[in-house]
Design a protein around this motif. Structure first.
Motif, PDB file in Angstrom:
ATOM      1  N   PRO A  91      22.798 -34.719 -46.879  1.00 24.98           N
ATOM      2  CA  PRO A  91      22.017 -33.660 -46.602  1.00 24.98           C
ATOM      3  C   PRO A  91      20.693 -34.168 -46.044  1.00 24.98           C
ATOM      4  O   PRO A  91      20.078 -33.062 -45.389  1.00 24.98           O
ATOM      5  N   TYR A  98      24.297 -30.565 -39.239  1.00 25.26           N
ATOM      6  CA  TYR A  98      24.680 -29.680 -40.064  1.00 25.26           C
ATOM      7  C   TYR A  98      25.998 -28.680 -39.363  1.00 25.26           C
ATOM      8  O   TYR A  98      26.875 -28.273 -39.894  1.00 25.26           O
ATOM      9  N   TYR A 116      17.570 -27.575 -48.762  1.00 25.99           N
ATOM     10  CA  TYR A 116      18.365 -27.663 -47.601  1.00 25.99           C
ATOM     11  C   TYR A 116      18.560 -26.491 -47.054  1.00 25.99           C
ATOM     12  O   TYR A 116      19.185 -26.546 -45.862  1.00 25.99           O
ATOM     13  N   LYS A 119      16.954 -25.336 -43.455  1.00 24.14           N
ATOM     14  CA  LYS A 119      17.726 -25.987 -42.238  1.00 24.14           C
ATOM     15  C   LYS A 119      19.071 -25.570 -41.907  1.00 24.14           C
ATOM     16  O   LYS A 119      19.416 -25.615 -40.972  1.00 24.14           O
TER      17      LYS A 119
END
Length: 508
Positions: A91, A98, A116, A119
């Protein structure tokens, strides 16, 4: 060695503990939270039902962006429960990473820790497909809250009738030479590692309490989840950023019996000023992997805590450790001998088997090996050659059958016509009292290869021309005279992966 029914689902590792009467036993210690096997089973089943309610079907991927908390095994085994394929990732990677993982997996559901999600949402901006974000922790607009989602489900669910050779989960590997590669693993791979390394090297028992980290990595997944679950043991999860004092306090408080870490963190603990004040007597076995353990670190740990560290080598492609030192069969500085259930061989650049003491590229075979990388046909052909997996690591074997790491095949340096192993030089430099950490790499200077040592100094030392000369002489006195750093660079820290492995490619 492995006797599984044709229809097998690896989430039933949890079920077996209820059938053995261990439902009320605490399996997970995480901060103040305690999770029993009964709790874990119920949550895994709820997760499977929840994913189905979100439209997830067999063999569809579910992306996991989670810390080392109980939500990780719940999501991981919950997805497998319905025949879906969990794909945990680091992560802490970048926003663009991602996006790559979502596109590579084709996941329509991402389970993410709340920290997270922002993001992740930026990464998904203008993504052409609909993606549902399930948020663990605080409620977040436009996300499905994990706690409420699970609370709405029934706590029982029969496992999907998957085949033992069906795809079960992905783990991502590499990234130093491009995007990380998805390593495909099958339903039978986890039990194979439990029957080989966990049984023959760890001798893991129902009474054990395991402490390790980084569940999205093959090393941590085995150490902290599949190994303890396979025998009804318990595990300590540590989601916070690791510090030597924090890890030592956790060991002293919860008293684990098996402790897993990496060389850089064993070294960091030893360099913690208060490290000798902590009681580690509960630990019966310490294990190191991810990169070679310097003999200097091994000896300092033994002198400080009276414990030997079992060093070994594994890989994401093989799922766990396949060559290791063992209690009663230990040679500090070596990687040990093949784990029962795995075969090793060394080959030269032409693929010919090397049978003498010369270094050769290590290849391994065993039934936990991944069949392929996802959407990486050429890389799969290069690495998975029939039954053998090419590791890219250079090894020599001594007369007693112990394997000695010489470095990555692409890290070896040819200086003045002679091959130089970075590991040999690093071990020599680590023995100097002024050196806390070091990485040795080859650099090009005026078209010729030269050796650079990048050094983190031990507390109380300062860089100087005199120290550089002393370190060069130190190597010349202990190694062949051409094996010394032509250039020495001093830094405050070395670049490392999430598991603590030094990223040498960033230093070239």
């Amino acid at each position: 060695m492995l006797d599984l029914p044709e229809r097998y689902n690896v989430s039933t590792l949890v079920d077996a503990n209820l059938q053995a009467g261990r439902g009320g036993k605490v399996v997970i210690y995480c901060g103040d939270e305690r999770v029993t096997y009964d709790d874990l089973y119920a949550q895994v089943c709820r997760m499977g039902r929840a994913l189905r309610s979100l439209g997830v079907e067999r063999e569809q991927r579910v992306l996991l962006l989670l810390n080392d908390t109980p939500a990780f095994p719940v999501a991981f085994f919950g997805a497998i429960r319905i025949g879906a394929v969990p794909a945990p990732i680091n992560p802490l990677l970048r926003e663009e990473d991602y996006r790559h993982f979502v596109e590579d997996t084709g996941a329509s559901v991402v389970i993410a820790a709340a920290m997270y999600v922002d993001k992740l949402m930026r990464a998904l901006h203008h993504h052409p497909d609909s993606v549902t974000i399930v948020a663990e922790g605080e409620p977040i607009p436009q996300c499905v809250p994990l706690k409420e989602l699970l609370g709405a489900q029934e706590a029982d669910l029969a496992p999907a009738r998957t085949h033992r050779d069906d795809m079960a989960f992905w783990l991502y590997s590499g990234g130093s030479t491009g995007r990380p590669k998805a390593v495909v693993h099958l339903q039978h791979d986890i039990p194979y590692t439990c029957q080989t390394y966990a049984r023959h090297v760890l001798d893991i028992r129902e009474s054990d309490l395991v402490f390790g980290r980084v569940l999205f990595h093959a090393y941590g997944l085995g150490n902290c989840l599949s190994f303890p679950f396979s025998v009804g043991a318990s595990t300590v999860l540590y989601p916070a950023r690791p510090t030597p004092s924090g890890i030592l306090q956790t060991i002293q408080k919860l008293r684990p019996t098996l402790f897993f870490s990496v060389p850089t963190f064993f070294n960091a603990i030893l360099n913690e000023p208060a490290s000798r004040q902590f009681d580690l007597s509960s630990v019966r076995t310490c294990v190191s992997a991810a990169e070679p353990l310097p003999p200097e670190t091994w000896q300092r740990w033994k002198d400080t805590y009276g414990q030997e560290i079992l060093d070994g080598i594994g890989s994401t492609e093989m799922l766990h450790i396949y060559c290791s030192n063992r209690a009663g069969a230990m040679r500090p500085g070596s990687t040990g001998k093949p784990v029962p259930g795995y075969e090793l061989r060394r080959v030269d650049d032409q693929g010919n088997v090397v049978s003498d003491g010369r270094p050769g590229i290590l290849e391994v075979r065993g039934d936990s090996s991944a069949p392929a990388y996802w959407r990486q046909h050429a890389r799969s052909q290069q690495t998975m050659r029939g039954e053998w997996v090419v590791t890219g690591d250079l090894y020599r074997v001594d007369e007693d059958g112990f394997y000695w790491y010489e470095g990555r095949a692409d890290d070896m340096m040819k200086v003045g016509g002679e091959w130089v192993s970075p590991i040999e030089m690093e071990n020599a430099l680590l023995a100097h009292p002024s050196v806390q950490e070091v990485a040795v790499v080859g650099i090009s200077v005026d078209g010729t290869t030269r050796i650079r040592a990048v050094i983190v100094l031990a507390p109380g030392n300062r860089e100087s021309d005199e120290l550089t000369a002393a370190l060069q002489d130190w190597c010349k006195e202990r190694l062949q005279r051409y094996k010394f750093p032509h250039r020495v660079t001093y830094v405050t820290e070395l670049p490392k992966t999430a598991t603590g492995k030094i990223q040498r490619f960033q230093l070239k």
